[in-house]
Every structure is written in C-alpha cells, then in structure tokens.
Design a protein around this motif. Structure first.
Motif, PDB file in Angstrom:
ATOM      1  N   TYR A 268       0.833  -1.197   0.000  1.00  0.00           N
ATOM      2  CA  TYR A 268       0.000   0.000   0.000  1.00  0.00           C
ATOM      3  C   TYR A 268       0.873   1.255   0.000  1.00  0.00           C
ATOM      4  CZ  TYR A 268      -3.903  -3.083   1.155  1.00  0.00           C
ATOM      5  OH  TYR A 268      -4.854  -4.065   1.128  1.00  0.00           O
ATOM      6  N   THR A 269       0.214   2.400  -0.197  1.00  0.00           N
ATOM      7  CA  THR A 269       0.922   3.673  -0.188  1.00  0.00           C
ATOM      8  C   THR A 269       1.364   4.024   1.233  1.00  0.00           C
ATOM      9  OG1 THR A 269      -1.115   4.935   0.175  1.00  0.00           O
ATOM     10  CG2 THR A 269      -0.478   4.479  -2.118  1.00  0.00           C
TER      11      THR A 269
ATOM     12  N   TYR B   3     -11.510   0.115  -2.883  1.00  0.00           N
ATOM     13  CA  TYR B   3     -11.042   1.476  -3.136  1.00  0.00           C
ATOM     14  C   TYR B   3     -10.096   1.912  -2.024  1.00  0.00           C
ATOM     15  CZ  TYR B   3     -15.032   1.409  -6.310  1.00  0.00           C
ATOM     16  OH  TYR B   3     -15.927   1.069  -7.293  1.00  0.00           O
ATOM     17  N   LEU B   4      -8.893   2.314  -2.407  1.00  0.00           N
ATOM     18  CA  LEU B   4      -7.870   2.673  -1.428  1.00  0.00           C
ATOM     19  C   LEU B   4      -8.282   3.871  -0.573  1.00  0.00           C
ATOM     20  CD1 LEU B   4      -5.009   2.056  -0.401  1.00  0.00           C
ATOM     21  CD2 LEU B   4      -4.145   3.676  -2.087  1.00  0.00           C
ATOM     22  N   SER B   5      -8.879   4.886  -1.185  1.00  0.00           N
ATOM     23  CA  SER B   5      -9.258   6.089  -0.438  1.00  0.00           C
ATOM     24  C   SER B   5     -10.303   5.776   0.629  1.00  0.00           C
ATOM     25  CB  SER B   5      -9.792   7.159  -1.397  1.00  0.00           C
ATOM     26  OG  SER B   5     -10.919   6.676  -2.117  1.00  0.00           O
TER      27      SER B   5
ATOM     28  N   CYS C 171      -1.834   6.422   8.173  1.00  0.00           N
ATOM     29  CA  CYS C 171      -3.072   7.128   8.509  1.00  0.00           C
ATOM     30  C   CYS C 171      -3.658   6.657   9.838  1.00  0.00           C
ATOM     31  CB  CYS C 171      -4.090   7.001   7.378  1.00  0.00           C
ATOM     32  SG  CYS C 171      -4.654   5.322   7.054  1.00  0.00           S
TER      33      CYS C 171
ATOM     34  N   HIS D 246       0.763   6.773   2.773  1.00  0.00           N
ATOM     35  CA  HIS D 246      -0.378   7.382   3.460  1.00  0.00           C
ATOM     36  C   HIS D 246      -1.255   6.304   4.095  1.00  0.00           C
ATOM     37  CE1 HIS D 246      -4.174  10.143   3.239  1.00  0.00           C
ATOM     38  NE2 HIS D 246      -3.696  10.037   4.471  1.00  0.00           N
ATOM     39  N   PHE D 247      -1.484   5.228   3.373  1.00  0.00           N
ATOM     40  CA  PHE D 247      -2.285   4.131   3.913  1.00  0.00           C
ATOM     41  C   PHE D 247      -1.634   3.555   5.165  1.00  0.00           C
ATOM     42  CE2 PHE D 247      -3.564  -0.276   4.308  1.00  0.00           C
ATOM     43  CZ  PHE D 247      -4.934  -0.228   4.088  1.00  0.00           C
TER      44      PHE D 247
ATOM     45  N   ILE E  53      -8.557   4.044   3.501  1.00  0.00           N
ATOM     46  CA  ILE E  53      -7.826   5.034   4.298  1.00  0.00           C
ATOM     47  C   ILE E  53      -8.774   5.747   5.254  1.00  0.00           C
ATOM     48  CG2 ILE E  53      -6.613   7.254   4.169  1.00  0.00           C
ATOM     49  CD1 ILE E  53      -5.232   6.202   1.636  1.00  0.00           C
ATOM     50  N   ALA E  54      -9.950   6.131   4.764  1.00  0.00           N
ATOM     51  CA  ALA E  54     -10.945   6.778   5.627  1.00  0.00           C
ATOM     52  C   ALA E  54     -11.349   5.859   6.775  1.00  0.00           C
ATOM     53  CB  ALA E  54     -12.170   7.179   4.802  1.00  0.00           C
TER      54      ALA E  54
ATOM     55  N   TYR F 141      -8.549   5.810   9.340  1.00  0.00           N
ATOM     56  CA  TYR F 141      -8.561   7.041  10.134  1.00  0.00           C
ATOM     57  C   TYR F 141      -9.588   6.947  11.264  1.00  0.00           C
ATOM     58  CZ  TYR F 141      -5.513  10.342   7.612  1.00  0.00           C
ATOM     59  OH  TYR F 141      -4.432  11.010   7.091  1.00  0.00           O
TER      60      TYR F 141
END
Length: 456
Positions: free
Chosen positions: A47-48, A99-101, A54, A50-51, A104-105, A108
């Motif tokens: 993963y990125t 979906y990665l985004s 987060c 950010h992932f 991530i949410a 969080y």
C-alpha cells in the motif's frame, strides 16, 4: 484500594465485576490490533505510505480530543462513541474494500476510536479497580492489541493467493464483528466512583462501589475503600492545576520514554527482518514464522497479565526490556555483514532472536499501560496519558516513514534500538517505582520521586 482478606480465590470473586467492566473495551482494542499490524507491514498487498501511516495519525487525533471528553462525562460518551466509530469504520471498509481512499478513511476512523478509547480506558479502569486487580484489568489493552495483531498475521500468512475473496473485506468483517460484540457487552461497564466523588455525589459513588466489589452490600471493607477514594480525591483537589502539572512532569518524562519503547518492538523493521530470516532459514516451510511470532506475543501478554498483581510490575518488565534490547543488538550485529542475509544458519539465529524478543516484548508491554494509569495527578491525568499515547504513535509513524529495508539500515535500527532499551532498562531500575498492591494515592506519590530504589 480495597483491603481484602482471605486467599486469592476469594479476592478473585470479590473483584470479578471489575474484570467484567472492561470486557467491552477489549473488543474495541482488537480492531486496533488488526490496523496496527497493517501499519507495520502485515498485509497481503503493498500500500501507499499514506495508507500505512493514517491509522497512527487517527490514534493521535483521538488521544488529543479524548481528555476533555473523559473529564466531562465518561460513561455517556465512551459507552456509545467507540462502538459507533468501530461500526462506521467497519461498514465503510466492507462497502468500499476495493477502493484505497475508502480504506484510508476507515483506518482514520478506527485510529480515532482507538485514541479515544485508550485514554478513556486507562483513566477509567485505574479508578474502578482495586490495587489487587488493577494490573490484570489494565493489561487488557495490550493483550487485545496483541490478539488483534495475531489475527491479522494469521490470515495474512495463510491466505491462498488467487482467491476471489478480498483480505480487506475480511478485515472489515472482523472489525464489524468485534464492534458488535463490544456493543453487546457494553452493559457491563460501570461508572468511576472517583469521578462521582469529584462531582460531590457520594451516593452514586457508593452505588458504583457496591457493583464493583462483591457482595453487593456496603460492608467494612467497602467503607475502607470509600474512605481511601475520598482521601485520594481530597489530596488531588487540594493541588492547583499548576501544582498538579509540576508534580506530573517527572512521571510524564519517565512514561514518554517507557511507553515509546513499544513502537520499536512492534515496528516495520522488525517485521521485515523476521520475514527475511524466516524465508531464508526455512525456505520449504511457507509462512511458518508469523504464526509462531504472533502467538509468542499473545503468550507474553497473558503471562504478564497474571503476574503484574502478584510478582509486581517493575523487575519482570525491566528484565524483559533489558533482554529484548540485548537480542535486538544481536540481530543488528548479524545484519552488519550483508552476506549473512542469504546465510540460512545466520538467518535462523536472527529468527530465533526475534521470536524470543517478541515473547519478552509481550511481557513488557502491559506494564506500560498499568504505569500510565498510576503515574499522574488526577487533574492532569487524561491529558498526560494522551500526550504519551500521541508520542508513542508518532514514533511508530516516523519509523514507517523513514525506514527502507537494507542490511545497513537494519543494522543501524537494531543496534540503536537495542542500546536504547538496555540503557533505559538500567535507568528505569532507579527511577520507576514498584506499585504492586499500592493504591493510586501511594503510587502517585512514588512516581513523583525522581529516584526510587524500591524493587519489590
């Protein structure tokens, strides 16, 4: 705080409601363990950055906003809010697992939930438990995180490549299940008698004590408990906010360092070193190392939880920290020569050292939670606990951000971390108190001392 008589079995029966009162939070922390494992690399996919980070950011946010909420109205907020956040995180992950985004949410939100729950849990449980039960109940935080990490490691290690079922979906379903169980057993939570006494409501405080200690009638032992709680509240209320801050400053410095040791033990470099050593030392046995590694961590926390009240917090935890540091140094020495990375014998030694270190890390970890619950004056307690949790997670975040796996970087990390552990283990021998079977007022006084030689 309760002056019990009789054997340990009768004490267990007397204190049993205190254990039941923390079960709901145990399942909340399980979801944190799953997400923490992903942050340090236990996942099927790459993963990125950010992932990865987060969740740490979410925990820091939760720990930042928790203290005023804890002091305002603990039960109303912290029975409902963590369950809602876990459910929201899980539902978001399940509905958009591809979906990665969206993932991530979800991470969080779970991080914020864990930050809120950690500060609330440590503050609250330290107040509702007796000196005989406090170590065991506060150990639930690290025990649950270890179990959650193990669940993530297990299905990551045993996942069959090519299956149509997504590991992200499975993780979301696990979080949803744990959140539902936490909501179901949340009725066992009990208000803090100390919080009621601070609000001038002695009747409600007595009602809580009657629930937390068996039998459910006011007796001589419970009157002694109530008297001690009143004295604890009076001593802390007599201090101004400035005095409380100054008295908590020395314990804060100690606990910032002590708690941050966890971020080195559960970290990306250690995961990468374990994976490499496991594959090289036993190439024909697929993914055996995370299965054993995670089990040893859980076993360590279980061992610690059963000894914190009897044998004590200090000597066993510091011995575990010292030996863990020595083993990290051993791993670093082997990584000093890059040719060792393909040597099956040398990598088997690395694997054995990391396995042993993980067991000892599990023994060390619960004491960090127990000490956080005992160290600080009442007026600044949730704020200082929140600071320690934030710093701990920021250390973990920085490690994820800056570490890149090479023999030289692994050598630097393990040597540096090992030396820090050894040095601080020795320093803590003279600065940390042994708070076994001491009430919160006594523990608070001991922590305020810069130097303490008490071991048992």
């Amino acid at each position: 705080m309760l002056a019990h008589s009789g054997n340990s079995h009768s004490r267990f029966l007397v204190d049993r409601p205190q254990t039941l009162a923390v079960i709901s939070d145990f399942f909340i922390f399980l979801t944190g363990g799953l997400n923490l494992a992903v942050s340090v690399g236990w996942s099927k996919a790459e993963y990125t950055l950010h992932f990865r980070i987060c969740w740490y950011i979410g925990v820091a946010i939760g720990a930042l906003i928790a203290p005023p909420l804890v002091q305002w109205k603990r039960k109303r907020i912290f029975v409902i809010l963590p369950n809602l956040l876990v459910a929201a995180s899980a539902i978001i992950a399940v509905s958009g697992y591809q979906y990665l985004s969206i993932l991530i949410a979800s991470r969080y939100i779970d991080g914020i939930c864990i930050g809120l729950t950690t500060v609330s849990f440590i503050t609250h449980v330290s107040e509702i438990t007796s000196e005989h039960r406090r170590g065991f109940c506060l150990a639930f935080e690290q025990m649950a995180l270890a179990v959650g990490i193990y669940v993530q490691m297990l299905y990551t290690a045993l996942w069959i490549s090519g299956t149509n079922f997504s590991p992200n979906l499975l993780m979301g379903l696990c979080n949803l299940f744990f959140g539902c169980v936490a909501a179901f057993v949340s009725y066992t939570q009990v208000d803090s008698p100390i919080q009621h006494l601070r609000n001038g409501d002695e009747t409600s405080a007595i009602a809580c004590i009657n629930i937390l200690y068996q039998p459910s009638i006011l007796n001589e032992n419970k009157e002694a408990t109530l008297t001690e709680m009143k004295l604890y509240v009076a001593v802390n209320d007599a201090m101004s906010l400035e005095e409380s801050f100054m008295k908590g400053l020395v314990p804060l410095i100690k606990m910032l360092i002590y708690r941050s040791m966890l971020s080195f033990m559960i970290s990306l470099p250690i995961m990468l070193a374990l994976n490499n050593s496991g594959f090289i030392s036993a190439p024909n046995v697929i993914n055996w190392h995370p299965i054993l590694y995670g089990f040893l961590a859980v076993l360590g926390t279980v061992v610690a939880s059963t000894t914190l009240g009897g044998l004590g917090r200090k000597w066993l935890s510091l011995l575990a920290l010292l030996v863990t540091g020595g083993m990290f140094i051993g791993v670093g020495i082997l990584y000093d020569d890059s040719s060792n990375l393909t040597n099956a014998t040398k990598m088997s030694i690395v694997c054995a050292l990391l396995m042993s270190a993980q067991f000892l890390s599990g023994i060390f970890a619960p004491s960090t939670t127990v000490y956080l619950g005992e160290a600080f004056p009442l007026k600044v307690k949730p704020y200082f606990i929140g600071i320690c949790v934030i710093v701990q997670n920021m250390v973990g975040l920085i490690i994820v951000c800056i570490f890149h796996y090479k023999a030289h970087t692994e050598f630097i990390f393990c040597i540096t971390t090992g030396v820090l552990m050894v040095v601080f283990a020795i320093a803590f021998c003279f600065t940390l108190p042994e708070t076994r079977k001491t009430n919160l007022r006594e523990a608070q006084e001991q922590f305020a001392e810069v130097i303490t030689y008490k071991i048992f």
